[in-house]
Scaffold this motif. Structure first.
Motif, PDB file in Angstrom:
ATOM      1  N   LYS A 197       0.848  -1.203   0.000  1.00  0.00           N
ATOM      2  CA  LYS A 197       0.000   0.000   0.000  1.00  0.00           C
ATOM      3  C   LYS A 197       0.878   1.246   0.000  1.00  0.00           C
ATOM      4  O   LYS A 197       1.796   1.355   0.809  1.00  0.00           O
ATOM      5  N   ARG A 233     -16.573   2.602  16.393  1.00  0.00           N
ATOM      6  CA  ARG A 233     -16.787   1.214  15.951  1.00  0.00           C
ATOM      7  C   ARG A 233     -16.074   0.219  16.865  1.00  0.00           C
ATOM      8  O   ARG A 233     -14.895   0.369  17.163  1.00  0.00           O
ATOM      9  N   LEU A 265     -13.255  -2.060  15.007  1.00  0.00           N
ATOM     10  CA  LEU A 265     -11.921  -1.464  14.842  1.00  0.00           C
ATOM     11  C   LEU A 265     -11.161  -1.462  16.165  1.00  0.00           C
ATOM     12  O   LEU A 265      -9.939  -1.619  16.199  1.00  0.00           O
ATOM     13  N   LYS A 309      -9.747  -4.880  16.391  1.00  0.00           N
ATOM     14  CA  LYS A 309      -8.571  -5.036  15.518  1.00  0.00           C
ATOM     15  C   LYS A 309      -7.346  -4.377  16.142  1.00  0.00           C
ATOM     16  O   LYS A 309      -6.234  -4.878  16.047  1.00  0.00           O
ATOM     17  N   LYS A 338     -13.123   5.488  12.942  1.00  0.00           N
ATOM     18  CA  LYS A 338     -12.307   4.963  11.844  1.00  0.00           C
ATOM     19  C   LYS A 338     -11.054   5.823  11.661  1.00  0.00           C
ATOM     20  O   LYS A 338      -9.976   5.305  11.401  1.00  0.00           O
ATOM     21  N   TYR A 344      -8.494   4.771  14.091  1.00  0.00           N
ATOM     22  CA  TYR A 344      -7.901   3.492  13.704  1.00  0.00           C
ATOM     23  C   TYR A 344      -6.905   3.679  12.560  1.00  0.00           C
ATOM     24  O   TYR A 344      -5.778   3.182  12.614  1.00  0.00           O
ATOM     25  N   MET A 345      -7.335   4.421  11.528  1.00  0.00           N
ATOM     26  CA  MET A 345      -6.489   4.574  10.336  1.00  0.00           C
ATOM     27  C   MET A 345      -5.211   5.350  10.666  1.00  0.00           C
ATOM     28  O   MET A 345      -4.142   5.038  10.159  1.00  0.00           O
ATOM     29  N   ARG A 371      -3.035   2.997  12.538  1.00  0.00           N
ATOM     30  CA  ARG A 371      -2.558   1.973  11.590  1.00  0.00           C
ATOM     31  C   ARG A 371      -1.400   2.518  10.740  1.00  0.00           C
ATOM     32  O   ARG A 371      -0.423   1.821  10.491  1.00  0.00           O
ATOM     33  N   LYS A 415       1.615  -5.762  10.253  1.00  0.00           N
ATOM     34  CA  LYS A 415       1.024  -4.497  10.718  1.00  0.00           C
ATOM     35  C   LYS A 415       2.006  -3.602  11.466  1.00  0.00           C
ATOM     36  O   LYS A 415       1.989  -2.393  11.309  1.00  0.00           O
ATOM     37  N   LYS A 460     -10.114   5.777  -3.519  1.00  0.00           N
ATOM     38  CA  LYS A 460      -9.954   7.072  -2.822  1.00  0.00           C
ATOM     39  C   LYS A 460      -9.097   8.043  -3.634  1.00  0.00           C
ATOM     40  O   LYS A 460      -8.286   8.783  -3.069  1.00  0.00           O
TER      41      LYS A 460
END
Ligand code: I3P
Length: 174
Positions: free
Chosen positions: A22, A39, A42, A45, A66, A69-70, A73, A100, A170
């Motif tokens: 990515k 959420r 998430l 995770k 989110k 989380y992003m 991440r 990860k 995106k």
């Protein structure tokens, strides 16, 4: 007439080895930052990767946004530090998505070296990457768009290799 041409990248490969990388230092859109909905999935995770990552408040609600989380991440992986991260790898039919928390260039190099062992395959990958770089630098579309969360998909078998740019969901004009 408008139409979409689709191609199966796996076509023409016998027992393909696949690597999804990515691209970019950020994998979420600015518009995702303002979504305040939290959420539970998430949160789960996040703690699966690092039990200590959530704040006290997040632990109480067992939910995160989110964006949170992003952002996390991108920070724990090599996205922020190197501008790319390994999303997953399939070698001899076995899939590994356990990258990860790999942040170091030396870790990424080790994975690439074990993924590509033949010189001939490496040369084909490099040829194709240089071609993609040249096409992107000449393209008016790439000059005026930002790509978020897109990947380079590397595929090879014993005799041939190629790379594609994938996932343009995106992509926005900039
Ligand atoms: C997922 C990954 C995806 C993202 C997905 C995340 O995290 O970042 O790109 O989908 O969001 O859960 P992970 O790699 O850790 O599994 P989008 O790119 O479509 O935002 P989602 O849970 O809302 O599908």
């Amino acid at each position: 007439t408008c139409y979409i041409e689709l191609q199966c990248c796996l076509q023409n490969f016998n027992t393909p080895n696949i690597c999804d990388v990515k691209m970019g230092v950020r994998t979420f859109l600015e518009s995702e930052v303002t979504v305040n909905k939290t959420r539970h999935d998430l949160f789960l995770k996040m703690i699966k990767e690092d039990r200590d990552a959530p704040t006290e408040e997040e632990r109480k609600s067992e939910a995160i946004t989110k964006h949170r989380y992003m952002e996390w991440r991108d920070t724990v992986s090599s996205s922020r530090s190197l501008g790319f991260r390994l999303e997953g790898l399939t070698v001899e039919g076995k899939c590994n998505r356990n990258f990860k928390s790999n942040r170091e260039l030396t870790d990424a190099k080790k994975v690439f070296e074990s993924f590509v062992t033949q010189r001939q395959i490496r040369d084909q990958y490099i040829w194709r990457l240089e071609k993609i770089e040249q096409l992107c630098s000449e393209s008016p579309f790439f000059a005026h768009h930002e790509l978020i969360g897109s990947s380079l998909l590397f595929i090879h078998d014993d005799s041939k290799a190629s790379v594609w740019m994938i996932d343009f969901e995106k992509t926005r004009s900039s």
